[in-house]
Design an enzyme around this catalytic site. Structure first.
Site, PDB file in Angstrom:
ATOM      1  N   TYR A  60       8.590  49.534  23.763  1.00  0.00           N
ATOM      2  CA  TYR A  60       9.607  50.269  24.516  1.00  0.00           C
ATOM      3  C   TYR A  60       9.617  51.763  24.191  1.00  0.00           C
ATOM      4  CZ  TYR A  60      12.316  46.795  27.003  1.00  0.00           C
ATOM      5  OH  TYR A  60      12.746  45.862  27.910  1.00  0.00           O
ATOM      6  N   LYS A  76       5.427  38.265  15.288  1.00  0.00           N
ATOM      7  CA  LYS A  76       4.121  37.650  15.580  1.00  0.00           C
ATOM      8  C   LYS A  76       3.130  38.236  14.575  1.00  0.00           C
ATOM      9  CE  LYS A  76       1.514  35.098  18.338  1.00  0.00           C
ATOM     10  NZ  LYS A  76       1.695  33.659  18.574  1.00  0.00           N
ATOM     11  N   ASP A 131       6.862  32.697  19.317  1.00  0.00           N
ATOM     12  CA  ASP A 131       6.675  31.573  20.252  1.00  0.00           C
ATOM     13  C   ASP A 131       7.361  30.308  19.723  1.00  0.00           C
ATOM     14  OD1 ASP A 131       4.732  32.123  18.375  1.00  0.00           O
ATOM     15  OD2 ASP A 131       3.104  31.127  19.410  1.00  0.00           O
ATOM     16  N   ASP A 142      14.307  41.835  23.769  1.00  0.00           N
ATOM     17  CA  ASP A 142      14.606  41.907  25.190  1.00  0.00           C
ATOM     18  C   ASP A 142      14.460  40.519  25.820  1.00  0.00           C
ATOM     19  OD1 ASP A 142      15.049  42.970  27.707  1.00  0.00           O
ATOM     20  OD2 ASP A 142      12.950  43.479  28.021  1.00  0.00           O
TER      21      ASP A 142
END
Ligand code: NAD
Length: 362
Positions: free
Chosen positions: A125, A192, A226, A250
């Protein structure tokens, strides 16, 4: 009772309707607010030459607290998101999005009570982008190819994902302090790091270090993003406070909104050291603008968060109970809730009628 001065940004699309009823509900609760109306959005381009006039930012600098309606960001027009700009200009580094079950909301899950804390200033972002075919993109591609960093196809566009020690420590500390101040017991850092070792890996390393300062008071764990999504849809009750970099925040906060009844009821806050801007998670829903059909609950719950921030905890709880009672009764609910409950929008009421039902119970 003291008078609070608050900047009110109605926004566009459904924004003006839901902020108008929010104002009425807050005032009906007896809280004295002097609203400084300030504008932002595409409609300001003609009048002020910019979608985010300096006067609007200046108003928030003065009042320190703002509540806004959503603002449209035209897709692919080179028009930068006003929300992203505001968060940057005022260094609103923490994005807080509580997701809790409200009986009668038609949600898939009951007994959910979690909070996402999203880092608001960096990650994908940050807006550092290299357009396909430009010399800048080519330069970056050449650099990566020459240094062995990795082969990038020549026809690529590139977005950078900066993650800093500074921002990671700050957001995890904020999440832990929020957890403590609000009687929560566990913080989960979402990442991640197994794939993005130098960005998410750094976030995780710093998160673990910061969490060590809280070991006596809070449980801390980390999860891969995930696996977190999977856990959220299978057993959301296992989560309490989730803290994560910007883009995951988000996406996961919308997912969490979906768990508890959808965007129409999901509130949010952007908080920095000096300023706080409260706003619903949802956007401007342009197709519903001006039709008196949008659900104002997310905006009203954002006002609940704002009132708590202003030290008006009792008023906040009264509004929350009134909203809960109207939803639980199910007689005066907007189309989105009615559809979730019955599969049809028949018998739903509009924005104003819903707010009047809330006001009647204050
Ligand atoms: P959106 O949240 O505006 O709407 C998605 C769908 O959710 C709508 O079609 C509607 O079905 C439903 N919905 C949203 N809010 C609702 C409400 N209060 N009551 C009932 N139903 C509601 O998302 P979008 O269509 O992707 O975005 C529209 C515009 O809003 C875009 O320009 C986007 O950039 C902008 N946006 C602004 C903000 C913000 O100002 N903070 C946040 C997200 C999106």
């Amino acid at each position: 009772m003291p008078t609070h001065t608050v900047t009110l940004i109605p926004g566009d699309g459904i924004g003006p309707e839901i902020t108008a009823v929010m104002r009425d509900v807050v005032e009906a609760c007896g809280v004295r607010v002097e609203w400084q109306i300030a504008h932002a959005g595409a409609q300001m381009l003609d009048q002020a030459g910019t979608p985010l006039p300096e006067a609007t930012v200046e108003s928030i600098r003065q009042t320190k607290v703002a509540i806004k309606g959503p603002v449209t960001t035209p897709v692919g027009s080179g028009f930068r998101s006003i929300n992203v700009q505001l968060r940057k200009e005022l260094d609103l580094f923490a994005n807080l999005r509580p997701a809790f079950s409200l009986p009668g909301s038609g949600a898939r899950y009951q007994d959910v009570d979690l909070v996402t804390v999203r880092e608001n200033t960096e990650d994908l972002y940050a807006g550092i982008e290299f357009e396909e075919g430009t010399p800048a993109a080519q330069g970056l591609i050449d650099y990566c190819n020459q240094t062995g960093a990795g082969d990038i196809r020549p026809d690529s566009g590139i977005s950078l994902k900066p993650i800093s020690i500074t921002a990671s420590r700050r957001i995890v500390r904020w999440a832990c302090d929020y957890a403590l101040a609000n009687g929560r017991r566990k913080v989960t850092a979402v990442h991640k790091a197994n794939i993005q070792k130098f960005s998410d890996g750094l976030f995780l390393q710093e998160a673990r270090q910061v969490a060590e300062c809280y070991t006596d008071q809070l449980e801390f764990e980390d999860r891969i993003v995930d696996a977190t999504c999977m856990g959220l849809v299978t057993r959301p009750q296992q989560f309490d406070v989730l803290v994560m970099p910007n883009l995951y925040g988000d996406i996961l906060s919308d997912l969490c909104a979906g768990l508890v009844g959808g965007l129409g009821i999901a509130p949010g806050a952007n908080i920095g050291e000096h300023y706080a801007v409260f706003e619903p998670v949802h956007g401007s829903a342009p197709s519903y603008a001006g039709k008196d059909v949008a659900n104002p609950t997310a905006e009203l719950l954002s006002a609940v968060l704002m009132l708590r921030h202003l030290g008006e905890g009792q008023a906040a709880e009264r509004i929350l109970s009134a909203i809960s009672a109207v939803l639980a009764e199910g007689r005066f609910v907007t189309y989105d809730i009615k559809r979730a409950l019955t599969g049809s929008v028949e018998g739903s009421v509009g924005t104003r009628r819903f707010a009047d039902a809330v006001i009647a119970l204050l």
